[in-house]
Design a protein around this motif. Structure first.
Motif, short mmCIF file in Angstrom:
data_model
loop_
_atom_site.label_atom_id
_atom_site.label_comp_id
_atom_site.label_asym_id
_atom_site.label_seq_id
_atom_site.Cartn_x
_atom_site.Cartn_y
_atom_site.Cartn_z
N ARG A 9 0.86 -1.19 0.00
CA ARG A 9 0.00 0.00 0.00
C ARG A 9 0.89 1.23 0.00
N SER A 10 0.60 2.17 -0.90
CA SER A 10 1.39 3.39 -1.03
C SER A 10 0.54 4.60 -0.76
N SER A 11 1.14 5.59 -0.11
CA SER A 11 0.43 6.84 0.16
C SER A 11 0.08 7.57 -1.12
N ARG A 12 0.80 7.30 -2.20
CA ARG A 12 0.49 7.96 -3.46
C ARG A 12 -0.82 7.47 -4.04
N CYS A 13 -1.32 6.34 -3.53
CA CYS A 13 -2.60 5.84 -3.99
C CYS A 13 -3.74 6.46 -3.20
N SER A 14 -3.44 7.22 -2.18
CA SER A 14 -4.47 7.70 -1.27
C SER A 14 -4.78 9.17 -1.50
N ARG A 15 -6.07 9.50 -1.42
CA ARG A 15 -6.47 10.91 -1.54
C ARG A 15 -6.26 11.64 -0.23
N PHE A 16 -5.85 10.91 0.83
CA PHE A 16 -5.77 11.50 2.16
C PHE A 16 -4.33 11.61 2.64
N ARG A 17 -3.39 11.74 1.73
CA ARG A 17 -1.99 11.77 2.12
C ARG A 17 -1.74 12.90 3.11
N HIS A 18 -1.04 12.56 4.19
CA HIS A 18 -0.74 13.53 5.25
C HIS A 18 0.22 14.59 4.69
N ARG A 19 -0.10 15.83 4.89
CA ARG A 19 0.67 16.91 4.27
C ARG A 19 2.11 16.98 4.73
N THR A 20 2.36 16.67 6.00
CA THR A 20 3.71 16.83 6.53
C THR A 20 4.44 15.51 6.66
N ALA A 21 3.88 14.44 6.07
CA ALA A 21 4.48 13.12 6.27
C ALA A 21 5.74 12.93 5.44
N THR A 22 6.67 12.21 6.01
CA THR A 22 7.84 11.75 5.29
C THR A 22 7.71 10.24 5.18
N MET A 23 7.61 9.73 3.97
CA MET A 23 7.26 8.34 3.79
C MET A 23 8.33 7.41 4.33
N ALA A 24 7.92 6.42 5.12
CA ALA A 24 8.78 5.34 5.59
C ALA A 24 8.22 4.03 5.05
N THR A 25 9.08 3.07 4.83
CA THR A 25 8.62 1.75 4.40
C THR A 25 8.38 0.90 5.64
N ILE A 26 7.19 0.34 5.73
CA ILE A 26 6.77 -0.42 6.91
C ILE A 26 6.38 -1.82 6.48
N LEU A 27 6.91 -2.83 7.17
CA LEU A 27 6.49 -4.21 6.98
C LEU A 27 5.52 -4.53 8.11
N LEU A 28 4.26 -4.76 7.77
CA LEU A 28 3.20 -5.00 8.75
C LEU A 28 2.82 -6.48 8.72
N ILE A 29 3.06 -7.18 9.84
CA ILE A 29 2.80 -8.62 9.91
C ILE A 29 1.76 -8.87 10.99
N ASP A 30 0.61 -9.41 10.59
CA ASP A 30 -0.49 -9.63 11.52
C ASP A 30 -1.39 -10.71 10.95
N GLU A 31 -1.82 -11.63 11.79
CA GLU A 31 -2.67 -12.72 11.32
C GLU A 31 -4.10 -12.28 11.07
N ASP A 32 -4.51 -11.19 11.68
CA ASP A 32 -5.87 -10.68 11.52
C ASP A 32 -5.95 -9.86 10.23
N HIS A 33 -6.49 -10.47 9.19
CA HIS A 33 -6.50 -9.80 7.88
C HIS A 33 -7.27 -8.49 7.91
N ARG A 34 -8.41 -8.48 8.57
CA ARG A 34 -9.23 -7.27 8.59
C ARG A 34 -8.51 -6.12 9.30
N TYR A 35 -7.93 -6.42 10.45
CA TYR A 35 -7.23 -5.36 11.20
C TYR A 35 -5.97 -4.94 10.44
N ARG A 36 -5.28 -5.91 9.84
CA ARG A 36 -4.06 -5.61 9.09
C ARG A 36 -4.35 -4.68 7.93
N ARG A 37 -5.44 -4.96 7.22
CA ARG A 37 -5.80 -4.12 6.08
C ARG A 37 -6.20 -2.71 6.54
#
Length: 267
Positions: A9-37
């Motif tokens: 998932r990339s912030s460039r795909c989102s209409r809600f990109r945070h104005r002051t954000a500096t993009m970091a790459t995050i690896l998110l590992i969670d068995e709960d698909h709904r919460y993970r998404r």
């Protein structure tokens, strides 16, 4: 969206990109698909690039992280508490393989469980659920204490050389001029050498560059093949697995001979 396999998932795909954000790459590992998404979507709104995967599927991710040509995430967020899975062991392996800050994020927030997670190698803990702004602030706090993830080493596939750090590509030592989108696609394939990468993952990865459709992906692959010197009669590097995806690998010598013979006969 299917639950299996990593999702980018990339912030460039989102209409809600945070104005002051500096993009970091995050690896998110969670068995709960709904919460993970849900968390993945929310973190992209703060400007992060998120790759999400289920804990039970993290074995291949561990293998990728040990590869010197694989891009390392800036931060790993993991819920290590899963029935029938030794999540703490997996988290220890993640800490060793990624060599990046690891944030434990779990519903198990009693003192003994938190202590076990921290002793297993986690650099911090957040209870689940947690406001996305708090997760974002925790990620940024971790990154203030450590340098950015180092770039991967150059990848070589036959005569093809891909240098992510230098953002350059060459074939037989000759530079190949690629657009930004072409380079990102090739670099992503190079992170998984020899492995078939599903088309859905490729589309998600390049969607940030304004190519959302399957047709656009086909056009992009066609341009890449042409620039890498592939002929219509044979494939050198980019291999299409019908119904599955695309892989980056060299053609075995025996197969090269067959392709060359077929090309000569066609003439």
């Amino acid at each position: 969206m299917k639950a299996g396999g990593p999702v980018v998932r990339s912030s460039r795909c989102s209409r809600f990109r945070h104005r002051t954000a500096t993009m970091a790459t995050i690896l998110l590992i969670d068995e709960d698909h709904r919460y993970r998404r849900l968390l993945g979507d929310q973190l992209t709104r703060f400007g992060h690039l998120v790759t999400e995967i289920a804990l039970h599927e993290s074995g291949r991710t561990l293998s990728d992280l040990t590869c010197h040509t694989h891009r390392r995430p800036d931060v790993v967020i993991v819920d290590p508490v899963v029935p029938a899975v030794d999540g703490l062991l997996l988290m220890r392996l993640l800490c060793v393989a990624s060599r990046r800050p690891v944030l434990a994020h779990s519903i198990r927030s009693i003192d003994d469980d938190v202590v076990r997670m921290l002793r297993a190698g986690a650099d911090g803990f957040l209870p689940k659920p947690c406001p996305p702004a708090v997760v974002d602030a925790s990620v940024r706090a971790l990154l203030r204490r450590v340098p950015p993830a180092p770039p991967p080493a150059p990848s070589e596939v036959g005569a093809l050389r891909i240098d992510v750090a230098g953002r350059s590509v060459s074939v037989d030592g000759r530079p190949v001029a690629l657009t930004r989108t072409e380079f990102e696609l090739l670099a992503y394939l190079a992170e998984h050498p020899g492995r078939v990468v599903p088309r859905s993952q490729l589309r998600t990865r390049i969607r940030a560059e304004g190519l959302p459709s399957a047709a656009s992906l086909d056009v992009l692959l066609s341009r890449l093949r042409r620039k890498l010197g592939e002929r219509s009669t044979g494939t050198k590097y980019l291999h299409t697995a019908r119904g599955r995806g695309v892989s980056l690998r060299p053609v075995p010598a025996r197969e090269q001979i067959t392709q060359t013979s077929g090309s000569d006969a066609a003439r």
